[in-house]
Design a protein around this motif. Structure first.
Motif, mmCIF file in Angstrom:
data_model
loop_
_atom_site.group_PDB
_atom_site.id
_atom_site.type_symbol
_atom_site.label_atom_id
_atom_site.label_comp_id
_atom_site.label_asym_id
_atom_site.label_seq_id
_atom_site.Cartn_x
_atom_site.Cartn_y
_atom_site.Cartn_z
ATOM 1 N N VAL A 95 0.838 -1.190 0.000
ATOM 2 C CA VAL A 95 0.000 0.000 0.000
ATOM 3 C C VAL A 95 0.876 1.244 0.000
ATOM 4 O O VAL A 95 1.789 1.374 0.815
ATOM 5 N N LYS A 125 -0.186 -7.334 -6.467
ATOM 6 C CA LYS A 125 -1.171 -6.281 -6.218
ATOM 7 C C LYS A 125 -0.542 -5.130 -5.467
ATOM 8 O O LYS A 125 0.168 -5.313 -4.480
ATOM 9 N N LYS A 169 -1.678 -1.172 -3.957
ATOM 10 C CA LYS A 169 -2.816 -0.279 -3.684
ATOM 11 C C LYS A 169 -2.299 1.146 -3.516
ATOM 12 O O LYS A 169 -1.408 1.387 -2.696
ATOM 13 N N ASP A 184 -6.749 -0.085 -6.869
ATOM 14 C CA ASP A 184 -5.910 -1.277 -6.892
ATOM 15 C C ASP A 184 -5.226 -1.411 -8.249
ATOM 16 O O ASP A 184 -5.880 -1.323 -9.299
#
Length: 302
Positions: free
Chosen positions: A44, A153, A155, A138
């Motif tokens: 993140v 992934k 974010k 995302d």
């Protein structure tokens, strides 16, 4: 540079089965390892709206034995899009390609410096210019070779700082036995927040003590002009408080460490009456003192 699957949309189940079969044949069985992501956990990145020149989302990976540079393909996807907005093929002399929607946001000249086999990593990361709240979401990086592929992934949260207000009102609350008793209603107001916030109310019962969250808090959230407003309120009996209490309004954002707060002090009504009941000699002295003063004043006037 764009594959047929990118143009036609999400591949069918049959295509995935064919791809898996070819992977096994090329790798010689289930023992194939192939490309590996350095970190498969979701990362993140947070940045305040309008404060950063750029933000980088990276997708570090390692090539294994059998992987060839000419087979490497790197794509980035945004949210649930079936087609990538960014693609780079290390063996292709052309720079990375982006779709029109992201053309002004992605710096395709950005390079990642890696020791050793750097040719396979130069443009693996994306550099997003002047990030605003519209870029929050995302991001998925897909690193492919002939042997296998990996999906990572990332974010990105581009946030705005909210205005946080908190105050108290004295009210009647229902006690444990159902009777009415003195209490406090704590109210929290949040304005100008992005993305959608989560609100909670907590209190500290004594100086230097731990925060305790109120278990029954009503929260309402509204959205308008790209920003969120929220209101929370909860009630506590004065009998449950131990002297002066600090109430906190806490504002957080899911999946991040972002935390905005404000606080206010509250004095329970149980502490307003002090020394109203005294006994023994203290009680006599308490009553005699004003009477003696009055007697001396009368004698002076005679």
């Amino acid at each position: 540079m764009w594959s047929l699957a990118d143009v036609m949309g999400r591949p069918s189940a049959a295509v995935f089965l064919l791809y898996a079969a070819l992977t096994l044949i090329a790798g010689g069985g289930l023992g194939v390892v192939g490309i590996q992501l350095v970190n498969e956990d979701m990362e993140v990145v947070t940045v305040e709206n309008g404060t950063a020149e750029a933000v980088v989302l990276d997708c570090p990976y390692e090539m294994e034995e059998g992987d060839k540079l000419e087979d490497i393909d790197i794509k980035w996807y945004f949210e649930e899009a079936v087609a990538p907005f960014y693609q780079w093929i290390p063996s292709d002399p052309h720079p990375p390609q982006t779709i029109e929607k992201f053309r002004e946001q992605v710096d395709t000249s950005y390079r990642v410096e890696v020791e050793g086999d750097g040719a396979a990593h130069i443009h693996r990361a994306i550099r997003l210019l002047n990030p605003t709240t519209e870029l929050t979401g995302d991001y998925f990086c897909r690193i492919s070779s002939f042997l296998n592929h990996k999906l990572g992934k990332r974010k990105l949260v581009v946030y705005t700082k909210p205005e946080v207000m908190v105050w108290t009102d004295k009210v009647e609350v229902e006690g444990e036995g159902g009777q009415k008793e003195n209490g406090v209603e704590v109210k929290c107001e949040v304005e100008g927040m992005y993305p959608q916030p989560a609100l909670s109310i907590s209190h500290i019962l004594s100086e230097g003590g731990e925060r305790h969250e109120l278990t029954k808090v009503d929260v309402t959230t509204t959205a308008g002009e790209g920003l969120y407003s929220a209101h929370a309120e909860g009630r506590v009996s004065d009998a449950a408080l131990d002297g002066t209490t600090v109430f906190w309004c806490n504002v957080t954002v899911s999946d991040t460490d972002l935390n905005f707060s404000n606080n206010t002090k509250y004095q329970p009504s149980t502490e307003i009456i002090v020394g109203a009941v005294q006994s023994g000699a203290d009680a006599v002295n308490f009553l005699m003192a004003p009477l003696l003063a009055l007697t001396l004043l009368v004698l002076r006037c005679l």
